[in-house]
Scaffold this motif. Structure first.
Motif, PDB file in Angstrom:
ATOM      1  N   ILE A 205       0.939  -1.296  -0.023  1.00 39.60           N
ATOM      2  CA  ILE A 205       0.049   0.055  -0.095  1.00 39.60           C
ATOM      3  C   ILE A 205       0.786   1.265   0.076  1.00 39.60           C
ATOM      4  O   ILE A 205       0.694   2.199  -0.817  1.00 39.60           O
ATOM      5  N   TRP A 206       2.052   1.156   0.976  1.00 34.76           N
ATOM      6  CA  TRP A 206       2.789   2.496   1.012  1.00 34.76           C
ATOM      7  C   TRP A 206       3.620   2.671  -0.317  1.00 34.76           C
ATOM      8  O   TRP A 206       3.710   3.812  -0.597  1.00 34.76           O
ATOM      9  N   LYS A 207       3.915   1.511  -0.929  1.00 39.41           N
ATOM     10  CA  LYS A 207       4.898   1.570  -2.188  1.00 39.41           C
ATOM     11  C   LYS A 207       4.233   2.148  -3.254  1.00 39.41           C
ATOM     12  O   LYS A 207       4.710   2.874  -4.047  1.00 39.41           O
ATOM     13  N   TYR A 208       2.974   1.485  -3.384  1.00 34.92           N
ATOM     14  CA  TYR A 208       2.234   1.543  -4.803  1.00 34.92           C
ATOM     15  C   TYR A 208       1.157   2.666  -4.902  1.00 34.92           C
ATOM     16  O   TYR A 208       0.345   2.714  -5.855  1.00 34.92           O
ATOM     17  N   SER A 209       1.004   3.500  -3.779  1.00 33.58           N
ATOM     18  CA  SER A 209       0.035   4.668  -3.725  1.00 33.58           C
ATOM     19  C   SER A 209       0.484   5.746  -2.949  1.00 33.58           C
ATOM     20  O   SER A 209       1.435   6.063  -2.139  1.00 33.58           O
ATOM     21  N   LYS A 210      -0.561   6.767  -3.144  1.00 31.18           N
ATOM     22  CA  LYS A 210      -0.010   8.241  -2.749  1.00 31.18           C
ATOM     23  C   LYS A 210      -1.103   8.276  -1.594  1.00 31.18           C
ATOM     24  O   LYS A 210      -2.244   8.302  -1.725  1.00 31.18           O
ATOM     25  N   ILE A 211      -0.617   8.255  -0.410  1.00 29.98           N
ATOM     26  CA  ILE A 211      -1.565   8.334   0.726  1.00 29.98           C
ATOM     27  C   ILE A 211      -1.559   9.753   1.396  1.00 29.98           C
ATOM     28  O   ILE A 211      -0.645  10.406   1.598  1.00 29.98           O
ATOM     29  N   SER A 212      -2.785  10.238   1.544  1.00 25.83           N
ATOM     30  CA  SER A 212      -2.877  11.516   2.210  1.00 25.83           C
ATOM     31  C   SER A 212      -2.309  11.537   3.594  1.00 25.83           C
ATOM     32  O   SER A 212      -2.324  10.401   4.366  1.00 25.83           O
ATOM     33  N   LYS A 213      -2.144  12.782   3.920  1.00 26.38           N
ATOM     34  CA  LYS A 213      -1.299  12.804   5.521  1.00 26.38           C
ATOM     35  C   LYS A 213      -2.143  12.277   6.472  1.00 26.38           C
ATOM     36  O   LYS A 213      -1.755  11.751   7.512  1.00 26.38           O
ATOM     37  N   ASP A 214      -3.567  12.779   6.150  1.00 23.77           N
ATOM     38  CA  ASP A 214      -4.626  12.501   7.284  1.00 23.77           C
ATOM     39  C   ASP A 214      -5.561  11.420   6.868  1.00 23.77           C
ATOM     40  O   ASP A 214      -6.501  11.193   7.307  1.00 23.77           O
ATOM     41  N   CYS A 215      -4.801  10.476   6.188  1.00 30.13           N
ATOM     42  CA  CYS A 215      -5.575   8.997   5.526  1.00 30.13           C
ATOM     43  C   CYS A 215      -6.209   8.422   6.869  1.00 30.13           C
ATOM     44  O   CYS A 215      -5.408   8.143   7.839  1.00 30.13           O
ATOM     45  N   GLU A 216      -7.273   8.229   6.926  1.00 29.18           N
ATOM     46  CA  GLU A 216      -8.099   7.313   7.808  1.00 29.18           C
ATOM     47  C   GLU A 216      -7.739   5.765   7.519  1.00 29.18           C
ATOM     48  O   GLU A 216      -8.221   5.343   6.499  1.00 29.18           O
ATOM     49  N   ILE A 217      -7.165   4.820   8.305  1.00 34.76           N
ATOM     50  CA  ILE A 217      -6.840   3.631   8.103  1.00 34.76           C
ATOM     51  C   ILE A 217      -7.563   2.604   9.167  1.00 34.76           C
ATOM     52  O   ILE A 217      -7.104   2.855  10.448  1.00 34.76           O
ATOM     53  N   THR A 218      -8.942   2.067   8.713  1.00 37.29           N
ATOM     54  CA  THR A 218      -9.527   1.489   9.609  1.00 37.29           C
ATOM     55  C   THR A 218      -9.630  -0.258   9.509  1.00 37.29           C
ATOM     56  O   THR A 218      -9.309  -0.538   8.225  1.00 37.29           O
ATOM     57  N   THR A 219      -9.641  -0.686  10.704  1.00 38.19           N
ATOM     58  CA  THR A 219      -9.773  -2.290  10.484  1.00 38.19           C
ATOM     59  C   THR A 219     -10.823  -2.777  11.572  1.00 38.19           C
ATOM     60  O   THR A 219     -10.940  -2.304  12.439  1.00 38.19           O
TER      61      THR A 219
END
Length: 357
Positions: free
Chosen positions: A76-90
Motif C-alpha cells: 500500500i505504502w509503496k504503490y499509492s499516494k496516501i494523504s497525510k490524514d488518511c483514515e486507516i480502519t480495520t
C-alpha cells in the motif's frame, strides 16, 4: 479515492451474517494474503488518485495474525499516494483482540478500529450467535486504546427479541462509558441465507426500536449523521465517501470497486480468487444509475443530494420543504456553491427517495 480490502475469514458464522465470509477455510489464509497483496499492487498501479481512506473489512480481519499484514501495508505504502490524514480502519471481533495485534496494526498505520460488539447483554449475544461476552468487550476496547488507537467505533444491533426500551437505553449507557467516538447501530434483518433464517422466516421482534435507539444515543452524546451512524466527535471518512458517490477501489474475495461508469466485482470464492485475482465481473452503469444511487445514499445521510441531480423535481422539492420533510443547505465545492436537499429524518429517507423518483 478510498480503498476497501476484504478479509473473508471468520472463526464462526454469526446468525445474522450474509457477508462473504467463511469459517472453515483457515488452511487458505497464507495463500490468500499473498494473492491479496498481488491484487492490491495491481489495483494501485492503475490508480492515480490520492488515497484518503483505507478500510479492512470482513469477515474478521483480526482472525489473521498481524505478521501477515506486513507485506500488505508495504504494498500500500509503496504503490499509492496516501494523504497525510488518511483514515486507516480495520474491523475486529472482541474475543480475538490481543495487545500484540493492536500494537502491530498501529505500527503499520492503522489509526481507527471498528469493533463488532453488537450487544452488551449475554443473552442477546447468544441469540445473535456471537462468540464473545460482556467481559471480552471491555478488555478489547482497553487493549485498543492502550495501543494508541484513539478512534474507536463499535457496532450494535437492535430489534432482537431480547430488546425493550429499558434495555436499549442500558445498551447505550454501557457504550457511552467506553473511550469510543462513534457507533453504528443496525436494525436486525433476517436475510434468507443467514443461519437465523433457518429458524425464523422473519424477525420475531415485531416492534422496531429505532426511535428509542436514536433518543438514547442522542441523550448520551452520539449525534446521528446517517441512518445507522452516530458520531461523538468523529465522522467516518470512508462512509462519507460512499455516500458522496465517490469512486472506490475494492481488493479481496468478493470486494467491489467502481471507476467511472464501471462497477467491478472480484470472485467471491476464496480458492477461485487465489487462482486469479484479476478476474472481475463487470457491471456497466449509466448516469441515471449513479444519480439514483446519489439520491438514495445522500438522503440517508447529512450529505444530501445536489439540486443539479433533481433539476426536474422542483415541485416535489417545494412540497418536501413546505411539509418540513427536508431542508436545503449550501456547500462550497471546487470554489462553487452547491445547493443540496437534506432529509430532516433519515429514517424516512428511502420513502422520500422513492417519491422523488
Amino acid at each position: 479515492m478510498i480503498l476497501y480490502i476484504h478479509i473473508p475469514f471468520c472463526t464462526s458464522k454469526c446468525g445474522y451474517c450474509t457477508f462473504n465470509s467463511y469459517a472453515k477455510e483457515d488452511h487458505l489464509k497464507l495463500e490468500y494474503m499473498k494473492a491479496l497483496q498481488k491484487d492490491i499492487i495491481d489495483s494501485l498501479k492503475q490508480n492515480t488518485e490520492t488515497i484518503d481512506s483505507i478500510f479492512f473489512g470482513g469477515g474478521t480481519p483480526n482472525s489473521i495474525e498481524s505478521k501477515f499484514y506486513g507485506n500488505i501495508f508495504e504494498a500500500i505504502w509503496k504503490y499509492s499516494k496516501i494523504s497525510k490524514d488518511c483514515e486507516i480502519t480495520t474491523e475486529a471481533n472482541p474475543e480475538l483482540i490481543t495487545q500484540q495485534w493492536c500494537r502491530d496494526m498501529q505500527s503499520f498505520g492503522v489509526n481507527r478500529m471498528s469493533v463488532g460488539v453488537q450487544s452488551f447483554f449475554d443473552d442477546k449475544l447468544l441469540f445473535l450467535q456471537r462468540e464473545h461476552n460482556y467481559e471480552d468487550i471491555h478488555k478489547c476496547i482497553d487493549l485498543i486504546y492502550q495501543s494508541n488507537i484513539k478512534n474507536i467505533s463499535i457496532d450494535l444491533i437492535y430489534d432482537t427479541p431480547q430488546d425493550n426500551k429499558n434495555r436499549i437505553f442500558e445498551e447505550i449507557r454501557n457504550a457511552s462509558k467506553l473511550p469510543i467516538n462513534h457507533i453504528s447501530a443496525y436494525s436486525l434483518s433476517i436475510e434468507k441465507d443467514s443461519k437465523l433464517a433457518q429458524i425464523y422466516e422473519k424477525n420475531p421482534q415485531t416492534n422496531s426500536f429505532f426511535e428509542e435507539i436514536r433518543e438514547a444515543l442522542s441523550e448520551y452524546g452520539f449525534h446521528i449523521y446517517e441512518v445507522s451512524n452516530y458520531s461523538r466527535g468523529y465522522k467516518v471518512k470512508h462512509n462519507l465517501a460512499y455516500w458522496r458517490g465517490e469512486e472506490y477501489i475494492g481488493c479481496g474475495a468478493g470486494a467491489v470497486g467502481r471507476k467511472g461508469y464501471i462497477r467491478y466485482y472480484s470472485q467471491r470464492n476464496i480458492e477461485k480468487y487465489i487462482k486469479n485475482t484479476s478476474k472481475k465481473d463487470i457491471e456497466h452503469l449509466s448516469k441515471n444509475d449513479l444519480d439514483n444511487e446519489a439520491i438514495f445514499l445522500g438522503l440517508r445521510s447529512e450529505v444530501g443530494v445536489s439540486l443539479d441531480i433533481l433539476k426536474d423535481k422542483q415541485e416535489k422539492i417545494k412540497i418536501l420543504i413546505e411539509e418540513k420533510k427536508c431542508h436545503l443547505i449550501e456547500e462550497n465545492y471546487n470554489k462553487q456553491k452547491i445547493q443540496k436537499l437534506v432529509a430532516n429524518d433519515f429514517f424516512i429517507a428511502d420513502e422520500i427517495a422513492l417519491w422523488l423518483m
